[in-house]
Design a protein around this motif. Structure first.
Motif, mmCIF file in Angstrom:
data_model
loop_
_atom_site.group_PDB
_atom_site.id
_atom_site.type_symbol
_atom_site.label_atom_id
_atom_site.label_comp_id
_atom_site.label_asym_id
_atom_site.label_seq_id
_atom_site.Cartn_x
_atom_site.Cartn_y
_atom_site.Cartn_z
ATOM 1 N N TRP A 122 -3.468 6.253 10.639
ATOM 2 C CA TRP A 122 -2.504 4.712 10.213
ATOM 3 C C TRP A 122 -1.402 5.589 11.375
ATOM 4 O O TRP A 122 -0.945 6.186 11.410
ATOM 5 C CB TRP A 122 -1.658 4.850 8.912
ATOM 6 N N LEU B 141 0.904 5.552 1.295
ATOM 7 C CA LEU B 141 -0.273 6.384 1.495
ATOM 8 C C LEU B 141 0.906 7.799 1.366
ATOM 9 O O LEU B 141 1.960 7.846 1.474
ATOM 10 C CB LEU B 141 0.286 6.260 3.710
ATOM 11 N N ILE C 88 0.727 -1.106 0.267
ATOM 12 C CA ILE C 88 -0.126 0.206 -0.318
ATOM 13 C C ILE C 88 1.229 1.411 -0.266
ATOM 14 O O ILE C 88 2.181 1.174 0.803
ATOM 15 C CB ILE C 88 -0.830 0.113 1.055
ATOM 16 N N ALA D 154 -4.119 9.623 6.098
ATOM 17 C CA ALA D 154 -4.085 9.648 4.661
ATOM 18 C C ALA D 154 -4.880 8.284 4.232
ATOM 19 O O ALA D 154 -5.432 7.140 5.928
ATOM 20 C CB ALA D 154 -2.825 8.323 4.258
ATOM 21 N N ASN D 155 -5.674 8.307 2.910
ATOM 22 C CA ASN D 155 -6.881 7.212 2.196
ATOM 23 C C ASN D 155 -7.598 7.472 3.660
ATOM 24 O O ASN D 155 -8.190 6.388 4.096
ATOM 25 C CB ASN D 155 -6.405 5.732 2.522
ATOM 26 N N THR E 257 5.159 10.425 1.704
ATOM 27 C CA THR E 257 4.907 9.385 1.264
ATOM 28 C C THR E 257 5.433 8.006 2.033
ATOM 29 O O THR E 257 6.299 7.805 2.076
ATOM 30 C CB THR E 257 4.709 9.592 -0.121
#
Length: 120
Positions: free
Chosen positions: A65, A40, A38, A60-61, A92
């Motif tokens: 997290w 993020l 993944i 994120a998303n 990121t």
């Protein structure tokens, strides 16, 4: 005459217990699913820049997290210094989700100020 061997055995057992403590405290990576990478991108909301692994929280998303990073010595050697991994910074993170916690990941790399830092 038996006191010396008993004392040596006791010392050996104590040493083994001390050495096993850090190993038992360190988690393995098998609890992360490396078949589902993944990515993020978001702002860091919390940073724990400490050993045995740095950890950050990133929004994120649509959720917050927890990302487990690398040991501090490795991060510093590769350019992921504390001033770059700081609350409020946009980053990121690429890694693998936890099999046990829906909001946790193990980071393989982090992009800081356009620079990709490999963490493993």
């Amino acid at each position: 005459m038996r006191a010396a061997p008993l004392a040596a055995l006791s010392c050996a057992a104590a040493l083994a217990a001390l050495l096993a403590g850090p190993a038992a405290a360190h988690h393995g990576w098998s609890s992360y699913d490396d078949s589902k990478p993944i990515t993020l991108t978001g702002k860091l909301t919390e940073v724990k820049y400490e050993n045995p692994h740095a950890m950050v929280r990133i929004d994120a998303n649509g959720k917050r997290w927890l990302a487990v990073l690398a040991p501090i010595s490795r991060m510093q050697a590769r350019g992921a210094t504390a001033d770059k991994v700081a609350v409020g910074r946009e980053v990121t993170i690429v890694g693998y989700p936890s099999k046990e916690h829906g909001d946790e990941m193990r980071a393989e790399r982090i992009v800081l100020d356009g620079q990709t830092v490999e963490l493993r």
